[in-house]
Design a protein around this motif. Structure first.
Motif, mmCIF file in Angstrom:
data_model
loop_
_atom_site.group_PDB
_atom_site.id
_atom_site.type_symbol
_atom_site.label_atom_id
_atom_site.label_comp_id
_atom_site.label_asym_id
_atom_site.label_seq_id
_atom_site.Cartn_x
_atom_site.Cartn_y
_atom_site.Cartn_z
ATOM 1 N N UNK A 68 5.789 8.643 13.590
ATOM 2 C CA UNK A 68 4.496 8.050 13.918
ATOM 3 C C UNK A 68 4.065 7.040 12.852
ATOM 4 N N UNK A 69 4.391 7.308 11.572
ATOM 5 C CA UNK A 69 4.105 6.331 10.520
ATOM 6 C C UNK A 69 4.826 5.018 10.797
ATOM 7 N N UNK A 70 6.103 5.116 11.182
ATOM 8 C CA UNK A 70 6.868 3.912 11.489
ATOM 9 C C UNK A 70 6.250 3.166 12.659
ATOM 10 N N UNK A 71 5.881 3.884 13.699
ATOM 11 C CA UNK A 71 5.275 3.253 14.869
ATOM 12 C C UNK A 71 3.926 2.631 14.524
ATOM 13 N N UNK A 72 3.161 3.287 13.673
ATOM 14 C CA UNK A 72 1.865 2.731 13.279
ATOM 15 C C UNK A 72 2.051 1.445 12.485
ATOM 16 N N UNK A 108 5.962 -3.004 7.723
ATOM 17 C CA UNK A 108 7.158 -2.188 7.502
ATOM 18 C C UNK A 108 6.794 -0.819 6.954
ATOM 19 N N UNK A 109 7.698 0.133 7.166
ATOM 20 C CA UNK A 109 7.598 1.446 6.537
ATOM 21 C C UNK A 109 8.736 1.587 5.546
ATOM 22 N N UNK A 110 8.396 1.887 4.290
ATOM 23 C CA UNK A 110 9.383 2.197 3.258
ATOM 24 C C UNK A 110 9.271 3.699 3.014
ATOM 25 N N UNK A 111 10.187 4.451 3.608
ATOM 26 C CA UNK A 111 10.108 5.906 3.622
ATOM 27 C C UNK A 111 10.916 6.488 2.467
ATOM 28 N N UNK A 112 10.272 7.303 1.664
ATOM 29 C CA UNK A 112 10.858 7.764 0.410
ATOM 30 C C UNK A 112 11.668 9.047 0.540
ATOM 31 N N UNK A 147 4.212 -0.352 3.960
ATOM 32 C CA UNK A 147 3.573 0.875 3.493
ATOM 33 C C UNK A 147 4.652 1.814 2.981
ATOM 34 N N UNK A 148 4.523 2.236 1.724
ATOM 35 C CA UNK A 148 5.469 3.218 1.187
ATOM 36 C C UNK A 148 4.869 4.609 1.352
ATOM 37 N N UNK A 149 5.692 5.497 1.903
ATOM 38 C CA UNK A 149 5.223 6.834 2.253
ATOM 39 C C UNK A 149 6.265 7.870 1.837
ATOM 40 N N UNK A 191 0.832 -1.207 0.000
ATOM 41 C CA UNK A 191 0.000 0.000 0.000
ATOM 42 C C UNK A 191 0.863 1.252 0.000
ATOM 43 N N UNK A 192 0.429 2.285 -0.711
ATOM 44 C CA UNK A 192 1.185 3.532 -0.710
ATOM 45 C C UNK A 192 0.302 4.687 -0.266
ATOM 46 N N UNK A 193 0.892 5.603 0.447
ATOM 47 C CA UNK A 193 0.209 6.768 1.026
ATOM 48 C C UNK A 193 -0.793 6.378 2.111
ATOM 49 N N UNK A 194 -0.953 5.105 2.402
ATOM 50 C CA UNK A 194 -1.852 4.639 3.460
ATOM 51 C C UNK A 194 -1.153 3.526 4.231
ATOM 52 N N UNK A 195 -1.611 3.299 5.452
ATOM 53 C CA UNK A 195 -1.095 2.202 6.267
ATOM 54 C C UNK A 195 -2.241 1.234 6.501
#
Length: 453
Positions: free
Chosen positions: A277-281, A292-296, A252-254, A238-242
């Motif tokens: 907070x995205x990573x923690x969520x 996982x968080x894939x942070x761009x 989630x890619x953000x 998913x992108x832009x959403x968790x």
């Protein structure tokens, strides 16, 4: 007892993914010259030939993969994924399929080679992004029915490029397909391609943007959409959403900015606490099925990482140096209702309270934890905290009035066994059996008057 969903079996070669929780996504290409995002060619309907001419002149003279990799490691990231070729068709590696590449044009460099070597040297896992779509080639949009020969040529081109990427650069841990529309899994022969990839790279993780399968098309309304398959692929993307994918691993890619992935002049940057907070969520919602968080980041046209990104990434990295045990290798959380304070994660017999909203009170009340607690620590400072349990309520005492860190303080609760909760912890607001709420309301009375009588 807590009712838990069956956990999917995670292959030994994939365990690194759930242990990592945090990766870097890198959107880099000649579109950076325009400073208006990675899709400027299509979204502004630019002249194709003019764009190609400028792309061939593009030369990121300060591209330094070693510095990128060092920054990612200091930021606490455990893997990275580079856009080897985005929708504009420009390739960042030395491909035999076209001269439209960084190796054949102005840079004269295989940027994928430099990326994979540098990130491995820093101990990070390596991922590659590849776009199915190529906005330059009419056959992709005409498709196999309208242009059978053109389509076959196009498909051979796509497959050959992917095979190069998984053959020439050592172990590839993570592969991110994108840009399926308007093609299907059958058009692309994506299942066959993934089988070939796995014959070369047995432990590679491939995402789900492989086009709709025949099974899914029976239930689809109007076609392929983004091409995210519910039955194909090793992890959801998913992108832009968790949004957790309960069937498999997921990330989630953000963006670190407000919207665009490629470098953009004047884009607004999200603050570090929002990114954290995205990573923690992601960790909280993960469970053993991913999270996982894939942070761009979109590097500048000259190849340098934007200072605003570096500042935020390193701030989160410093937080992870102290609090990383609440994120890395965590197996979900959200055990009890905790939204009025923050988030939760778990690992083994530990429950972590990630405090987004520090209220300065010396006592914190945590409801619905039924497992006996043996120790409570303010992980941020190392201070051991006093506590008492009254039934399923835990009272944590001795908290400082001032927030002990600029970002999120974390409290570690050690339990005798795996933390468990009550019905109130399992069923939240707007969910579950409403009779429990009726019984709770009935303790006051049943009337509309203040005293319930």
């Amino acid at each position: 007892m807590t009712i838990q969903e069956p956990e999917p079996v995670i292959r030994e070669g994939w365990q690194w993914f759930t242990e990592s929780r945090y990766g870097m996504f890198i959107h880099f290409g000649p579109y950076a010259r325009y400073g208006r995002g990675e899709q400027v060619l299509f979204r502004e309907h630019l002249d194709q030939s003019e764009y190609a001419s400028k792309a061939c002149e593009w030369n990121p003279e300060f591209f330094d993969a070693e510095l990128w990799a060092y920054t990612a490691r200091k930021a606490g990231m455990k893997y990275a994924c580079l856009t080897t070729r985005h929708h504009d068709g420009y390739c960042l590696w030395d491909t035999a399929t076209t001269d439209y590449s960084s190796a054949k044009q102005a840079p004269g460099r295989d940027l994928v080679r430099e990326f994979t070597d540098a990130f491995r040297a820093e101990g990070l896992r390596v991922g590659l992004y590849y776009s199915w779509i190529d906005w330059r080639i009419p056959a992709y949009f005409d498709g196999p029915k309208k242009d059978p020969q053109g389509w076959e040529d196009m498909k051979r081109y796509l497959h050959a490029q992917v095979e190069e990427l998984v053959t020439k650069y050592g172990r590839i841990d993570h592969f991110f397909f994108d840009g399926v529309w308007p093609r299907t899994a059958e058009d692309l022969d994506s299942i066959k391609l993934v089988e070939r990839m796995k014959s070369i790279q047995p432990d590679i993780l491939v995402n789900n943007r492989l086009g709709l399968s025949e099974e899914e098309k029976l239930h689809a309304d109007g076609g392929g959409g983004s091409g995210d398959s519910e039955v194909l692929g090793d992890f959801g993307s998913p992108e832009h959403v968790i949004e957790p994918d309960r069937k498999r691993l997921w990330e989630s890619s953000q963006v670190t900015t407000w919207r665009l992935w490629g470098y953009t002049n004047g884009e607004r940057w999200r603050p570090a606490d929002i990114l954290l907070d995205m990573l923690c969520e992601c960790a909280e919602k993960g469970g053993m099925d991913g999270g996982n968080l894939l942070l761009n980041v979109g590097p500048q046209p000259d190849g340098q990482l934007p200072p605003a990104f570096v500042e935020r990434a390193l701030k989160i990295g410093q937080w992870l140096e102290v609090h990383g045990e609440a994120i890395y290798g965590s197996d979900g959380g959200n055990l009890t209702e905790f939204i009025t304070y923050g988030r939760q994660t778990m690992k083994g017999n530990h429950l972590y309270l990630i405090i987004r909203f520090w209220d300065g009170r010396p006592v914190l009340r945590l409801a619905d934890l039924v497992t006996p607690v043996t120790r409570v620590t303010l992980l941020t400072t190392g201070q051991e905290l006093t506590f008492r349990q009254d039934g399923d309520v835990l009272w944590i005492e001795g908290l400082p009035s001032e927030r002990p860190t600029e970002l999120f303080p974390v409290i570690r609760i050690e339990c005798e066994s795996r933390p468990e909760t009550t019905q109130w912890g399992r069923e939240r607001l707007w969910t579950g059996d409403p009779s429990r709420i009726a019984d709770w309301a009935r303790t006051r009375g049943t009337s509309v008057y203040a005293d319930g009588q």
